[in-house]
Design an enzyme around this catalytic site. Structure first.
Site, PDB file in Angstrom:
ATOM      1  N   GLU A 192       0.954  -1.188   0.063  1.00  0.00           N
ATOM      2  CA  GLU A 192      -0.025  -0.073  -0.046  1.00  0.00           C
ATOM      3  C   GLU A 192       0.840   1.175   0.049  1.00  0.00           C
ATOM      4  OE1 GLU A 192      -2.518   0.487   3.375  1.00  0.00           O
ATOM      5  OE2 GLU A 192      -3.549   2.269   2.379  1.00  0.00           O
ATOM      6  N   HIS A 224      -6.886  -2.156  15.062  1.00  0.00           N
ATOM      7  CA  HIS A 224      -7.120  -1.430  13.811  1.00  0.00           C
ATOM      8  C   HIS A 224      -6.764  -2.393  12.500  1.00  0.00           C
ATOM      9  CE1 HIS A 224      -6.773   2.368  11.050  1.00  0.00           C
ATOM     10  NE2 HIS A 224      -5.829   1.313  10.663  1.00  0.00           N
ATOM     11  N   GLU A 225      -5.626  -2.924  12.701  1.00  0.00           N
ATOM     12  CA  GLU A 225      -5.458  -3.804  11.265  1.00  0.00           C
ATOM     13  C   GLU A 225      -6.348  -5.054  11.083  1.00  0.00           C
ATOM     14  OE1 GLU A 225      -3.416  -2.312   9.487  1.00  0.00           O
ATOM     15  OE2 GLU A 225      -2.651  -0.977  10.916  1.00  0.00           O
ATOM     16  N   ALA A 267       1.595  -0.392  10.786  1.00  0.00           N
ATOM     17  CA  ALA A 267       1.389  -1.673  10.513  1.00  0.00           C
ATOM     18  C   ALA A 267       0.509  -1.663   9.097  1.00  0.00           C
ATOM     19  CB  ALA A 267       0.409  -2.527  11.693  1.00  0.00           C
ATOM     20  N   MET A 268       0.144  -2.977   8.639  1.00  0.00           N
ATOM     21  CA  MET A 268      -0.399  -2.971   7.451  1.00  0.00           C
ATOM     22  C   MET A 268      -1.428  -4.373   7.391  1.00  0.00           C
ATOM     23  SD  MET A 268      -0.890  -1.921   4.477  1.00  0.00           S
ATOM     24  CE  MET A 268      -2.100  -2.657   3.545  1.00  0.00           C
ATOM     25  N   GLU A 269      -2.600  -3.932   6.819  1.00  0.00           N
ATOM     26  CA  GLU A 269      -3.668  -4.973   7.013  1.00  0.00           C
ATOM     27  C   GLU A 269      -3.772  -5.674   5.849  1.00  0.00           C
ATOM     28  OE1 GLU A 269      -3.947  -1.416   6.374  1.00  0.00           O
ATOM     29  OE2 GLU A 269      -5.472  -1.274   4.771  1.00  0.00           O
ATOM     30  N   ASN A 270      -2.655  -6.174   5.296  1.00  0.00           N
ATOM     31  CA  ASN A 270      -2.526  -7.237   4.282  1.00  0.00           C
ATOM     32  C   ASN A 270      -3.747  -8.665   4.530  1.00  0.00           C
ATOM     33  OD1 ASN A 270      -0.136  -5.937   3.155  1.00  0.00           O
ATOM     34  ND2 ASN A 270       0.569  -6.966   5.058  1.00  0.00           N
ATOM     35  N   HIS A 305      -9.622  -3.796   9.699  1.00  0.00           N
ATOM     36  CA  HIS A 305      -9.568  -3.459   8.266  1.00  0.00           C
ATOM     37  C   HIS A 305      -9.959  -4.881   7.599  1.00  0.00           C
ATOM     38  CE1 HIS A 305      -7.951   0.235   7.586  1.00  0.00           C
ATOM     39  NE2 HIS A 305      -6.695   0.254   8.206  1.00  0.00           N
TER      40      HIS A 305
HETATM   41  N1  PHE Z   1      -3.159   0.869   5.840  1.00  0.00           N
HETATM   42  C1  PHE Z   1      -2.119   1.090   6.959  1.00  0.00           C
HETATM   43  C2  PHE Z   1      -3.108   1.061   8.142  1.00  0.00           C
HETATM   44  O1  PHE Z   1      -3.693   0.489   8.518  1.00  0.00           O
HETATM   45  C3  PHE Z   1      -1.244   2.198   7.040  1.00  0.00           C
HETATM   46  C4  PHE Z   1      -0.254   2.045   5.800  1.00  0.00           C
HETATM   47  C5  PHE Z   1      -0.023   2.900   4.847  1.00  0.00           C
HETATM   48  C6  PHE Z   1       1.020   1.331   6.047  1.00  0.00           C
HETATM   49  C7  PHE Z   1       0.931   2.624   3.976  1.00  0.00           C
HETATM   50  C8  PHE Z   1       1.836   1.003   5.142  1.00  0.00           C
HETATM   51  C9  PHE Z   1       1.905   2.011   4.134  1.00  0.00           C
HETATM   52  O2  PHE Z   1      -3.484   2.375   8.610  1.00  0.00           O
HETATM   53 ZN    ZN Z   2      -5.671   1.760   8.690  1.00  0.00          ZN
END
Ligand code: PHE
Ligand code: ZN
Length: 884
Positions: free
Chosen positions: A129, A306-307, A271-274, A310
């Site tokens: 992302e 949060h993640e 963090a990232m919600e993959n 998502h």
């Molecule tokens: N989407 C992530 C979040 O939960 C944030 C994010 C954005 C992480 C861009 C990495 C790169 O908010």
């Molecule tokens: Zn988010």
């Protein structure tokens, strides 16, 4: 002089459907440190929603070496396609479904931007992302291109015994006759490329399981560096708590057989919600009482939630385009805030969210980077992961919940999921579900998404003793912002109460007899007068309860009325707000060129009131602690809004804190003594609240400057049995010129030099210290052997802590702070533009400063603008200067 080429903005209004759809993706990775080979097989077809007729296929791609390309298995020759720096175009593709085989190579080791496939301490990991997938393979890298992915990963068995991707595991085996092995993952849920993830490395794991409401058993794993397994308990508890909460509160169940989390030490964000494979900054996973503070425990809990949330708000229902980012982020922040309020201490968390909004979002809305929650244009989407999109975006969801009621809001969300599961949608789709369920016209409400700037809400109350009525005059103004001149009135939910003489809430009955059960008024015009009847005596209005809308409120309340609210308001948020307002009024007056120091009669009166509240046993200790945290330097600067002298602001704050410390000393000492820890450490809200209150008392006691209190802080440091107490004491000492300061810092360093996350605290504490030599201090820290520009956590610990949390240092009158930030960011910009641009965001409020500092900040920004900058930094620098 070299002038960077102007970059062109993208516009929401230009949105067009993709010409082609990718329905299925097979990816085959051969992981190698410097030459990872990626074979992609894409099943494509022309988008039936777009007028037919041989449209060229345009794929995004960056930093890739193309090895081969075949259409329907037939190799393409160089003349069959057009390969550019960021695109791969095939002018002629079939008007029916077809396949594309693409083989590329990328270099994870050389990837310091931390976007795409990179390595963190030897672990292969990805961040896609918003536009990182195009650094892995050529693709239609936009969120409305949803596909089903199957991923095969092959790697050296010793180097990467753990191989993960999205979805469910299908297969894992050795590659016979080699030292390599492979794993296959399949994700049945169609998703956009930004949710793709892959991890390969030598990782240890902690496992658990969760049975969903409908009885599905889900395997939970948290992967960390070997040896860190003892730091995952709290994170695992948070995962399970979040899963349960989302079922109970919003009826959302988890949908795969496994939920994996990987913690890495190099990460640009939190963090990232993959899908099915969340990747975390390890700072937001690892916790042990001796290494993590209560604030760390709280952020871990909140970000895990949060993640996880998502999975529905972002993954199952995703965004049509990046202009709709708030659709997933604002809503998911709202959901994590509600989770925290439900599972911890409601009012305290509301206070924390509002503090965050006011500290980060209000200045954004008031400065050169102002943009609507849904921006209409951007140059670089990476720059739009902002407080406006996240925090203000969450407030918009909260307002919808306030307007529809909890139940109505829940129903509307259900409808949104039912309608749009598996789709990429817009803010309109979201608001439409709200409108359809409630039968309300939300067209005016939509302005919250399209209009930037913080509305100003002015309220005043008159009482008429003859008719026993109270008239509340309300007016709203949205000032022009650099991006928009003309503003329309907003739809503002205004929660309020009227306190009678004894401090109790009076029944709210409008002139026409309507009773306001929930105390909710709706402001839609520029001016309103609301009349309340049967009011026996002049009431005290408590306005904007629970901070019911993200506005700046001004009232005509005098000091006596504010104090009355501070003692009696039944709304815990407003009761706290009254104390803050009282203090803010003193501090803004004191910070003016010839203002009165905040040490007079009014300050003593505040101190007494704070002391009384802080020792009110019926209140939660965490809540009481909030009263002892006086408005910050940034709170005061924001209120002053012009001609700010950060040294005067700092001095005003110190003086008030000293006055409160001295006046309330017996109470504070009492609190300090009686709240000493007894049992074993627990991160629960009760214990954390006691620590917060005790530490807030300590802070004010030390503010007296009394030698015995400084001694107390040092003892607090030495006797600390947990990180919260240790870091609080260290932070208090860090500002002083006492030998204890150096001694404690040295001790902390020796104890923690090999624990990167704790060492970050050591760096940060020094970067934040308000001292004359702070610019030299941060400069020296950059040369510390443990410092690295390549690790974002370390960079943030030193550079962001200084630029964002050390106002006197960063804004030092000689401009040294500005030069420091500019040159550090410039260096980082060459390899990690996303991080550099974020750091440069610290310049956003330069126009509120007094003229000398303004000139010096402007000169620094102008110098930056002449440098060769990434698109990210180009946008921030030029917009901050008012140019782009
Ligand atoms: N989407 C992530 C979040 O939960 C944030 C994010 C954005 C992480 C861009 C990495 C790169 O908010
Ligand atoms: Zn988010």
């Amino acid at each position: 002089m070299h002038q960077a080429a102007p970059r062109t903005p993208k516009y929401l209004a230009d949105y067009a459907l993709p010409d082609h759809l990718i329905e299925e993706v097979e990816l085959d990775f051969k992981l190698d440190p410097t030459a990872t080979r990626v074979a992609a097989k894409l099943r494509l077809r022309p988008n039936p929603k777009v007028a037919p007729g041989g449209r060229p296929l345009v794929l995004h791609g960056e930093n890739l070496t193309l090895l081969s390309l075949a259409l329907d298995r037939k190799p393409l020759e160089a003349e069959d396609y057009d390969l550019r720096e960021t695109t791969l175009t095939i002018p002629e593709v079939p008007g029916r479904p077809f396949t594309l085989d693409i083989v590329t190579v990328c270099n994870p080791e050389a990837n310091a931007a931390l976007s795409g496939l990179y390595r963190s301490s030897g672990t292969y990991c990805t961040q896609c992302e918003p536009e990182g997938f195009r650094r892995i393979t050529y693709f239609i890298d936009r969120p409305d291109a949803l596909a089903v992915y199957t991923v095969r990963i092959e790697a050296d068995r010793d180097e990467a015994p753990v191989l993960l991707s999205n979805g469910n595991p299908m297969e894992q085996a050795d590659v016979p006759g080699t030292n390599r092995h492979y794993a296959v993952w399949h994700d049945p849920f169609p998703k956009p490329s930004y949710l793709f993830a892959l991890v390969g490395g030598n990782l240890a794991s902690v496992s658990d399981s969760f049975t969903t409401a409908s009885g599905r058993k889900v395997a939970l794993n948290i992967y960390v560096e070997p040896g860190k397994q003892d730091c995952c308990d709290w994170a695992m508890k948070s995962v399970k708590r979040s899963m349960r909460w989302d079922e109970e509160r919003f009826g959302r169940e988890y949908d795969l057989d496994v939920f994996n989390i990987v913690a890495v030490s190099d990460f640009n964000m939190g963090a990232m919600e993959n899908k099915g494979l969340n990747v975390f900054n390890d700072k937001l996973i690892l916790a042990r009482p001796d290494t993590a503070s209560d604030a760390d425990y709280a952020s871990i809990d909140g970000v895990i939630a949060h993640e996880y949330f998502h999975n529905w708000t972002g993954d199952r229902v995703t965004c049509r385009d990046w202009f709709q980012l708030c659709l997933k982020e604002g809503l998911t922040v709202f959901r994590d805030q509600e989770y925290t309020s439900d599972t911890r201490t409601g009012p305290v968390n509301r206070i924390a969210s509002v503090r965050m909004l006011k500290t980060h979002q209000f200045p954004e809305d008031a400065g050169p980077l102002a943009h609507p929650v849904r921006p209409a244009s951007f140059i670089e989407i990476n720059n739009f992961y902002t407080a406006t999109v996240y925090e203000k975006g969450a407030e918009l969801c909260r307002m919808l919940q306030t307007l529809l009621g909890r139940e109505g809001f829940r129903k509307a969300l259900d409808l949104y999921f039912e309608r749009h599961d598996g789709e990429a949608v817009t803010v309109e789709d979201f608001v439409e579900a709200m409108a359809d369920v409630s039968g309300r016209d939300l067209s005016q409400f939509m302005r919250w998404y399209t209009q930037s700037g913080t509305p100003e809400l002015a309220c005043s109350l008159d009482y008429d003793p003859h008719t026993k009525t109270a008239h509340l005059r309300v007016s709203q103004v949205v000032a022009p912002t650099p991006d928009q001149n003309k503003k329309e009135p907003m739809h503002i939910p205004l929660k309020l109460g009227l306190l009678g003489a004894n401090g109790d809430d009076l029944p709210l009955v409008l002139e026409d007899g309507t009773a306001l059960e929930d105390g909710l008024l709706e402001v839609t015009e520029r001016e309103h007068v609301f009349t309340f009847r049967d009011i026996p005596s002049p009431p005290t209005p408590s306005l904007l309860r629970d901070f019911s809308a993200p506005v700046r409120l001004t009232t005509s309340l005098d000091a006596d009325q504010i104090e009355f609210l501070m003692m009696h308001d039944s709304d815990p948020f407003n009761r706290w707000q009254a104390a803050q307002t009282y203090a803010t009024n003193l501090l803004t007056a004191a910070a003016q060129p010839d203002g009165d120091a905040a040490s007079g009669k009014e300050a003593v009166r505040l101190a007494k009131a704070l002391g009384t509240t802080a020792s009110e046993e019926a209140l939660h200790p965490a809540y009481r602690a909030e009263f002892l945290k006086l408005p910050s330097e940034s709170d005061i600067a924001r209120e002053l809004a012009r001609d700010v002298d950060p040294d005067a602001v700092w001095q005003a704050g110190e003086t008030l804190r000293a006055t409160v410390g001295r006046t309330a000393r017996p109470t504070l000492t009492d609190l300090y003594t009686s709240l000493a820890p007894s049992g074993p450490f627990s991160p629960d809200p009760e214990e954390a609240g006691r620590r917060a209150l005790r530490n807030a008392a300590l802070d004010l006691l030390v503010a007296t400057g009394d030698a015995s209190e400084i001694e107390r802080a040092f003892t607090h440091y030495r006797e600390a049995s947990n990180m919260t107490d240790a870091i609080t004491a260290l932070s208090i000492l860090s500002h002083l010129d006492a030998p204890h300061r150096d001694e404690a810092l040295q001790h902390f360093y020796t104890r923690w030099e090999n624990e990167p996350l704790v060492l970050d605290k050591w760096f940060a504490v020094q970067a934040r210290a308000a001292r004359n030599d702070s610019v030299e201090t941060v400069q020296a820290l950059l040369s510390h052997p443990k410092f690295s520009l390549k690790n974002p956590n370390r960079v943030r610990a030193v550079i962001a802590s200084f630029a964002q949390a050390n106002p006197t240092g960063f804004n030092r009158a000689d401009g040294g702070g500005y030069d420091f930030l500019a040159s550090a960011a410039l260096e980082i910009d060459r390899f990690n533009p996303h991080l550099a641009a974020r750091l440069l965001g610290a310049f956003e409020s330069w126009r509120i400063l007094e003229p000398k500092r303004q000139a010096s900040a402007q000169a620094t920004l102008q110098r930056l603008a002449t440098q060769e900058l990434s698109t990210d930094s180009y946008e921030i620098v030029n917009k901050t200067l008012g140019r782009a």
